[in-house]
Enzyme design. Structure first.
Site, PDB file in Angstrom:
ATOM      1  N   HIS A 101     -18.289 -36.300  58.153  1.00 33.34           N
ATOM      2  CA  HIS A 101     -18.888 -36.593  56.849  1.00 33.34           C
ATOM      3  C   HIS A 101     -17.971 -35.991  55.801  1.00 33.34           C
ATOM      4  O   HIS A 101     -17.751 -34.782  55.778  1.00 33.34           O
ATOM      5  CB  HIS A 101     -20.290 -36.004  56.740  1.00 33.34           C
ATOM      6  N   LYS A 124     -17.489 -27.523  55.015  1.00 30.85           N
ATOM      7  CA  LYS A 124     -18.931 -27.492  54.749  1.00 30.85           C
ATOM      8  C   LYS A 124     -19.643 -26.571  55.732  1.00 30.85           C
ATOM      9  O   LYS A 124     -20.775 -26.176  55.480  1.00 30.85           O
ATOM     10  CB  LYS A 124     -19.522 -28.896  54.866  1.00 30.85           C
ATOM     11  N   GLN A 160      -8.482 -31.555  60.024  1.00 34.06           N
ATOM     12  CA  GLN A 160      -7.420 -31.485  59.017  1.00 34.06           C
ATOM     13  C   GLN A 160      -6.413 -32.619  59.231  1.00 34.06           C
ATOM     14  O   GLN A 160      -6.016 -33.305  58.279  1.00 34.06           O
ATOM     15  CB  GLN A 160      -6.685 -30.142  59.045  1.00 34.06           C
TER      16      GLN A 160
END
Length: 184
Positions: free
Chosen positions: A22, A71, A88
């Site tokens: 997400h 997050k 990443q």
């Protein structure tokens, strides 16, 4: 006219289960509010959330320069490897794909910055699936930002159908009883 004169925002959710990605992104020009937010986030990490510059390879940051903001605080070896490794790498490739496909003009890549807030589930189980999902989510979030989607009409249609996400979907009774008084 230049690309992204102020700021563009986009979101994408790709995959299912613990390997889903997400991603929320903001794209903006250097010298504008996105640069201020980018530099502030980089300079003010918090416990468990250390923003970092996204690289395709060590010492090769993706262009536009992209700030990876977690997050979820990295916890455990596999989650750390997914956050700093596969997610990443997926984000970097998704941004590079967006430039390659013309969503972001290559001639302006050095003048733009991206902030990406990325969810990597602490239960992540497959680094390759994490990479694939993050690459697609990054590209999708940029595509949504550039296209200005979803439109207000699309959002209102989704609201009429009822909120739903991979973690919760209220039933018809909950939707009806929680509606504002003006709607009843």
């Amino acid at each position: 006219m230049t690309f992204a004169p102020a700021a563009l925002a986009g979101e994408s959710f790709v995959g299912t289960g613990v390997n889903a990605a997400h991603t929320n992104i903001v794209v903006g020009r250097k010298g504008g509010p996105v640069e201020t937010a980018w530099a502030t986030a980089l300079a003010t990490p918090s416990a468990g959330h250390v923003p970092f510059v996204t690289v395709l390879r060590p010492s090769v940051p993706v262009k536009p320069l992209t700030l990876f903001v977690t997050k979820a605080a990295a916890s455990g070896d596999l989650h750390e490897r997914a956050t700093w490794g596969s997610a990443q790498a997926g984000l970097a490739h998704g941004v590079a794909d967006a430039v390659e496909h013309g969503l972001i003009p290559a001639a302006e890549a050095d003048d733009l910055l991206i902030i990406a807030a990325v969810w990597v589930n602490p239960g992540v189980a497959d680094l390759d699936e994490s990479f694939r999902n993050q690459r697609a989510a990054a590209f999708g979030a940029i595509r949504a930002a550039v296209a200005g989607t979803p439109t207000v009409d699309e959002v209102q249609a989704a609201a009429r159908a009822g909120a739903a996400n991979p973690f919760y979907e209220p039933g018809a009774a909950v939707l009806a009883e929680s509606a504002p008084e003006a709607a009843r």
